[in-house]
Design an enzyme around this catalytic site. Sequence first.
Site, PDB file in Angstrom:
ATOM      1  N   SER A 116      27.796  -8.132 -17.885  1.00 46.84           N
ATOM      2  CA  SER A 116      28.513  -7.018 -18.521  1.00 46.84           C
ATOM      3  C   SER A 116      27.905  -5.651 -18.243  1.00 46.84           C
ATOM      4  O   SER A 116      28.523  -4.633 -18.577  1.00 46.84           O
ATOM      5  CB  SER A 116      28.590  -7.244 -20.031  1.00 46.84           C
ATOM      6  OG  SER A 116      29.390  -8.376 -20.320  1.00 46.84           O
ATOM      7  N   GLU A 139     -29.017   7.014  16.346  1.00 48.39           N
ATOM      8  CA  GLU A 139     -28.254   6.560  17.503  1.00 48.39           C
ATOM      9  C   GLU A 139     -28.435   7.410  18.761  1.00 48.39           C
ATOM     10  O   GLU A 139     -28.372   6.887  19.872  1.00 48.39           O
ATOM     11  CB  GLU A 139     -26.758   6.512  17.142  1.00 48.39           C
ATOM     12  CG  GLU A 139     -26.405   5.527  16.047  1.00 48.39           C
ATOM     13  CD  GLU A 139     -26.591   4.082  16.486  1.00 48.39           C
ATOM     14  OE1 GLU A 139     -26.502   3.812  17.698  1.00 48.39           O
ATOM     15  OE2 GLU A 139     -26.852   3.235  15.612  1.00 48.39           O
TER      16      GLU A 139
END
Length: 746
Positions: A367, A97
């Site tokens: 319960s 690059e």
Amino acid sequence: MSDNKDDNNKRKLNVFRLILLITLLAALTFGGVAIGMVVASVKDLPDLSVEAIDYNASTLIFDQNEKLITKIGTQNRVLVDLQEVPEIVRKAFLATEDVRFYQHCGIDFRGIARAAWQNITSGSIQEGASTITQQVIRDLYLTQDRNFKRKIQEIILAIQLERKLSKDEILELYLNRIYFGEGAYGIQAAAETYFGKDINELGLKEGAFLAGLPQAPSAYSPYQNKDLALKRRNIVLGNMLKYNFINKNDYDEAVNKNLGTLDSPASEQYPYPYYIDYVTEQLVEKYGEEQVFKGGLRVYIAVDHKIQTIAEEVLANDQNLPTKDIQGAVVILDPHTGYIKALVGGREHTQKRQLNRATQIYRQPGSTFKPIIAYAPAIEFKGMGPASVIDDIPINIEGWSPNNSDGSYRGLITMRTALTNSVNIAAVKLLQQVTAPEAKKFARKLGITSLDPKHDVGLSMALGGLYKGVTPLELAGAYGAFANQGIYIKPTAIIRVEKFDKTVLEDTSHPKQQIAMKPTTAYLMTDMMQSVINYGTGKKARLDRPVAGKTGTTDKNIDTWFAGYTPELVGIVWVGYDTNKQTYHYGGDYPAIIWRKIMSKALEDVPRKDFPSKPNGITTATVDSKSGLLPGPNTPPDHLVTDKFVTGTVPNKHDNTHVLVEVCATSGKLVNNYCPDRITKIMLKLPYTVPYYVKDYEQRVPTSICNLHGPGTSSENGYNQNNGKLHNLDKLQDLFDKIKKNKKED
């Protein structure tokens, strides 16, 4: 002749001047246009704010051992420091690059000259000369449009950026932002996607492959065209050799190797989806979506890989449930830290952040709520205990007549017996004594925050009848307090949150502890709930180690629960349908079995240990099981019970409920003067009557006098000698009157 010569010179001079003039005008025009373009470009120049750079980085989620579990974010991006990127990988990008990156000021003029000539000769912009700095500028501040204005802005901003950041900072920014294809943003995500490795594990051939991708990620993807990807990698290797980043031997070795990529891109499906979804919701609620999905947070969570996997597998197994379409949820936590070890919000996970039944649904607890709202408050506030006595008989409270799930009534029973067998009447009576406001205060200390102040005010709360309900996670926190000697710690999934720069935003490694109840209350509740497992409704949850817990089933068996714990872990299991369809099962069935299967595997390598020994303030005493008082002179041996008490709550009065009563041996009623056969027996004397179907009805003192014997009756059979059938009819009439009376009371 001379005149002609002068004319020719003049003509030549004029042509020269004309060419010069045209050239000058062209230069001025071009310069003016150029200056105009520069002015226009500067006028619209974006603000170069380095501090406001949006990295759009994924949040990383780690376990307690700092092992990466998954990433969450709008983009698959993981930020890394430049020093984590191997030098050979960095060189691959420079060779591809921007080979003069460390020499130029942000602009490579040699590259510009080359690109300019190519673009002029072609008549259009065919080639760029963008440096790495320019690419960063374009990615952060500009568009991808190919025009001179954007190029001028790119050059100006690139020079400015080089003044604000070092070369290494710019290169780090570049490597963290570029797109590599297959959904991977940044070099770390690319390393994971293509190689299943961390960036610091990559070498020459991997670095060359990645460096070749940014120019055309889709075209050079090995999953689209492997040959083209290999050719592109080798071009990068050639550039590295050309610019002396590698030697010939390195090149020859690397160029002859295959790509080494995964057969397919690494999956983005995250493990432990319901747990991660819950963590995500918690993070978003606290820090906002922008920070969570783009801010690159580092989050450490309490999940236990083994337990979480076990819970997911057990719940997903059709053999552990009554039908394939029924749903379920599981929460497992460490009661001593509050850390959530496992959380499963459903039997399958099909999309991100879907409905989480462990944390987002509110269901009736049945319960399982009795210990929280009735039993523990009765011990905490009323000085009651396992041997306290409750009369399990039919009741009517302002038109409401609760009943027991099995349809029977046991009469005088202890609290331990009532909890062991999940007796509804006992729970209602306990809440009635405690009062709803006091019980709700107690429940809130256990982390039950879902109680509705306007609607949850009645005694139906004792049976888990709530306006909104509770979540499995909420219930797990409450039971954690029982297991943690009365100390409540809010269930916690997230241990620590850091920013990308390691700044700590949140740390729960020392969780806040809240005293929810006395240690003595927690001890007695754990002791009683062990009886539920050993002798009562929770038998199917038994392990080869101590277990305490409670089953829960709502009306019509819509919601079924098991809430239980060992000395090490608390576990909550809910099973039911999303549509509130009847399950035809109860909490002691499938939920208890699922709980047992998860816990047995989760603790298989953990040494067995007992629950904590009794705290100070616990004593043992023997009392009468029908009155709860100290044994009296008439207490029979089979009505003696030895149990645990909080010091100071052992009764100081003796039983007066057992009395000697003389009854007719034939009728079983109180004797009259004519009863020939009489029995003196110990019976229970109470100031009220109960229906004949209460189980200890025959043990209670009769309320009527014998009507079988009178003047002229036979001592052998009680028949009237003149009319043997008369007294039999009277007996039938008495039985009929008794049945009518009982039905009216019921």
